[in-house]
Design a protein around this motif. Structure first.
Motif, PDB file in Angstrom:
ATOM      1  N   LEU A 158      80.551  20.088  32.195  1.00 58.26           N
ATOM      2  CA  LEU A 158      80.679  20.088  33.545  1.00 58.26           C
ATOM      3  C   LEU A 158      80.683  21.438  33.862  1.00 58.26           C
ATOM      4  N   ASN A 159      79.786  21.767  34.933  1.00 65.28           N
ATOM      5  CA  ASN A 159      79.493  23.154  35.185  1.00 65.28           C
ATOM      6  C   ASN A 159      79.997  23.314  36.939  1.00 65.28           C
ATOM      7  N   VAL A 160      80.766  24.040  37.359  1.00 63.62           N
ATOM      8  CA  VAL A 160      81.240  24.177  38.737  1.00 63.62           C
ATOM      9  C   VAL A 160      80.612  25.466  39.229  1.00 63.62           C
ATOM     10  N   GLU A 161      79.723  25.531  40.366  1.00 58.56           N
ATOM     11  CA  GLU A 161      79.446  26.854  40.810  1.00 58.56           C
ATOM     12  C   GLU A 161      79.980  27.068  42.393  1.00 58.56           C
ATOM     13  N   LEU A 162      80.236  28.127  42.585  1.00 55.05           N
ATOM     14  CA  LEU A 162      80.765  28.780  43.696  1.00 55.05           C
ATOM     15  C   LEU A 162      79.710  29.698  44.270  1.00 55.05           C
ATOM     16  N   ILE A 163      79.260  29.375  45.435  1.00 59.44           N
ATOM     17  CA  ILE A 163      78.062  30.258  46.122  1.00 59.44           C
ATOM     18  C   ILE A 163      78.399  30.864  47.388  1.00 59.44           C
ATOM     19  N   ASP A 164      78.474  32.225  47.496  1.00 61.64           N
ATOM     20  CA  ASP A 164      78.467  32.812  48.982  1.00 61.64           C
ATOM     21  C   ASP A 164      77.511  32.319  50.097  1.00 61.64           C
ATOM     22  N   ARG A 165      78.096  31.777  50.985  1.00 65.81           N
ATOM     23  CA  ARG A 165      77.259  31.269  51.906  1.00 65.81           C
ATOM     24  C   ARG A 165      76.500  32.209  52.857  1.00 65.81           C
ATOM     25  N   ARG A 166      77.108  33.309  52.999  1.00 62.44           N
ATOM     26  CA  ARG A 166      76.369  34.407  53.852  1.00 62.44           C
ATOM     27  C   ARG A 166      75.306  34.965  53.292  1.00 62.44           C
ATOM     28  N   ALA A 167      75.716  35.470  51.902  1.00 68.23           N
ATOM     29  CA  ALA A 167      74.697  36.129  51.194  1.00 68.23           C
ATOM     30  C   ALA A 167      73.639  35.027  50.305  1.00 68.23           C
ATOM     31  N   GLY A 168      74.074  33.911  50.073  1.00 69.51           N
ATOM     32  CA  GLY A 168      73.164  32.975  49.566  1.00 69.51           C
ATOM     33  C   GLY A 168      73.025  33.202  48.142  1.00 69.51           C
ATOM     34  N   THR A 169      74.133  33.681  47.402  1.00 64.88           N
ATOM     35  CA  THR A 169      74.142  34.101  45.923  1.00 64.88           C
ATOM     36  C   THR A 169      75.362  33.373  45.154  1.00 64.88           C
ATOM     37  N   LEU A 170      75.083  33.208  44.036  1.00 68.71           N
ATOM     38  CA  LEU A 170      76.165  32.496  43.079  1.00 68.71           C
ATOM     39  C   LEU A 170      77.054  33.511  42.701  1.00 68.71           C
ATOM     40  N   VAL A 171      78.179  33.506  43.026  1.00 65.26           N
ATOM     41  CA  VAL A 171      79.250  34.261  42.820  1.00 65.26           C
ATOM     42  C   VAL A 171      80.221  33.988  41.703  1.00 65.26           C
ATOM     43  N   TRP A 172      80.362  32.766  41.362  1.00 65.70           N
ATOM     44  CA  TRP A 172      81.195  32.494  40.213  1.00 65.70           C
ATOM     45  C   TRP A 172      80.868  31.038  39.685  1.00 65.70           C
ATOM     46  N   GLN A 173      80.839  30.921  38.289  1.00 63.08           N
ATOM     47  CA  GLN A 173      80.616  29.698  37.791  1.00 63.08           C
ATOM     48  C   GLN A 173      81.490  29.353  36.503  1.00 63.08           C
ATOM     49  N   GLY A 174      82.001  28.188  36.564  1.00 63.60           N
ATOM     50  CA  GLY A 174      82.870  27.870  35.320  1.00 63.60           C
ATOM     51  C   GLY A 174      82.251  26.539  34.295  1.00 63.60           C
ATOM     52  N   THR A 175      82.316  26.506  33.163  1.00 59.24           N
ATOM     53  CA  THR A 175      81.550  25.300  32.511  1.00 59.24           C
ATOM     54  C   THR A 175      82.617  24.958  31.415  1.00 59.24           C
ATOM     55  N   VAL A 176      82.834  23.689  31.331  1.00 62.39           N
ATOM     56  CA  VAL A 176      83.701  23.364  30.293  1.00 62.39           C
ATOM     57  C   VAL A 176      82.767  22.153  29.604  1.00 62.39           C
ATOM     58  N   SER A 177      83.170  21.934  28.276  1.00 61.80           N
ATOM     59  CA  SER A 177      82.378  21.197  27.351  1.00 61.80           C
ATOM     60  C   SER A 177      83.330  20.415  26.403  1.00 61.80           C
ATOM     61  N   GLY A 178      83.131  19.288  25.875  1.00 61.66           N
ATOM     62  CA  GLY A 178      83.957  18.657  24.981  1.00 61.66           C
ATOM     63  C   GLY A 178      83.471  17.280  24.798  1.00 61.66           C
ATOM     64  N   GLY A 179      84.016  16.927  23.539  1.00 65.32           N
ATOM     65  CA  GLY A 179      83.734  15.708  22.915  1.00 65.32           C
ATOM     66  C   GLY A 179      84.046  14.425  23.773  1.00 65.32           C
ATOM     67  N   ILE A 180      83.174  13.374  24.076  1.00 69.90           N
ATOM     68  CA  ILE A 180      83.449  12.249  24.879  1.00 69.90           C
ATOM     69  C   ILE A 180      83.170  11.014  24.008  1.00 69.90           C
ATOM     70  N   THR A 181      83.695   9.800  24.329  1.00 64.63           N
ATOM     71  CA  THR A 181      82.755   8.686  23.860  1.00 64.63           C
ATOM     72  C   THR A 181      82.027   7.859  24.678  1.00 64.63           C
ATOM     73  N   ASP A 182      82.234   7.732  25.965  1.00 69.43           N
ATOM     74  CA  ASP A 182      81.725   7.216  26.917  1.00 69.43           C
ATOM     75  C   ASP A 182      82.104   7.620  28.409  1.00 69.43           C
ATOM     76  N   GLU A 183      81.401   6.998  29.257  1.00 68.74           N
ATOM     77  CA  GLU A 183      81.750   7.510  30.546  1.00 68.74           C
ATOM     78  C   GLU A 183      83.250   7.332  31.222  1.00 68.74           C
ATOM     79  N   ARG A 184      83.794   6.076  30.428  1.00 64.69           N
ATOM     80  CA  ARG A 184      85.123   5.926  31.070  1.00 64.69           C
ATOM     81  C   ARG A 184      85.865   7.136  30.427  1.00 64.69           C
ATOM     82  N   ASP A 185      85.718   7.348  28.984  1.00 63.93           N
ATOM     83  CA  ASP A 185      86.618   8.368  28.531  1.00 63.93           C
ATOM     84  C   ASP A 185      86.394  10.034  29.296  1.00 63.93           C
ATOM     85  N   ALA A 186      84.914  10.144  29.574  1.00 62.48           N
ATOM     86  CA  ALA A 186      84.848  11.291  30.319  1.00 62.48           C
ATOM     87  C   ALA A 186      85.633  11.303  31.722  1.00 62.48           C
TER      88      ALA A 186
END
Length: 178
Positions: A131-159
């Motif tokens: 899962l990657n979440v991005e925050l974009i400065d609307r006025r400048a139109g640039t990406l200012v922050w992003q956070g990513t998490v990854s982990g083991g899952i078994t299926d969509e319900r587990d996710a």
């Protein structure tokens, strides 16, 4: 000496937590961005934070949007559809991989070679969610922050069950500490 039952249950719980596969979390940000100046946010696609399931939105999307909304509001950012400071978007990915364990091929001791279990390998399907979440400065139109998490899952319900904790872990790194 008899060990109290609550102590043995606590030990078992701690062992289970220690054996659980941890989530991997990372973030990056624009060093020039003024994070103290951001007061509001909204989704890049313009969809409301909580969609009605009857409108055809899938459940995973709802869980992610709800969790991100709660975290950003908790950080003091207001939801504002009209000219927000930040635009938010996310991406997800699930990768399937096969973990293979070869069978016993044999061993030797002193003068003899013994073959056992040749060809009895095991294969297991392993899923990894991102899962990657991005925050974009609307006025400048640039990406200012992003956070990513990854982990083991078994299926969509587990996710879906892991989404609130995963989003919380991502936003523990926001705003960035310089």
């Amino acid at each position: 000496m008899k060990i109290p039952r609550w102590l043995s249950l606590l030990s078992l719980l701690l062992l289970m937590v220690a054996c659980a596969k941890p989530m991997s979390v990372s973030s990056s940000f624009d060093w020039k961005a003024d994070f103290d100046g951001y007061r509001s946010w909204f989704w890049v696609d313009g969809k409301p934070a909580l969609m009605d399931a009857l409108l055809g939105d899938d459940m995973t999307d709802q869980f992610i949007r709800r969790a991100v909304t709660e975290e950003l509001i908790g950080k003091g950012l207001a939801v504002r559809a009209d000219e927000p400071d930040l635009l938010v978007r996310y991406t997800t990915r699930i990768r399937e991989a096969v973990a293979a364990t070869p069978g016993d091929l044999g061993y030797s001791y002193q003068w003899r070679w013994v073959r056992e279990g040749v060809g009895r390998g095991q294969a297991e399907s392993v899923g990894r969610g991102f899962l990657n979440v991005e925050l974009i400065d609307r006025r400048a139109g640039t990406l200012v922050w992003q956070g990513t998490v990854s982990g083991g899952i078994t299926d969509e319900r587990d996710a879906q069950g892991k989404i609130p904790n995963a989003v919380k872990k991502i936003f523990e790194q926001y705003p960035p500490r310089r």
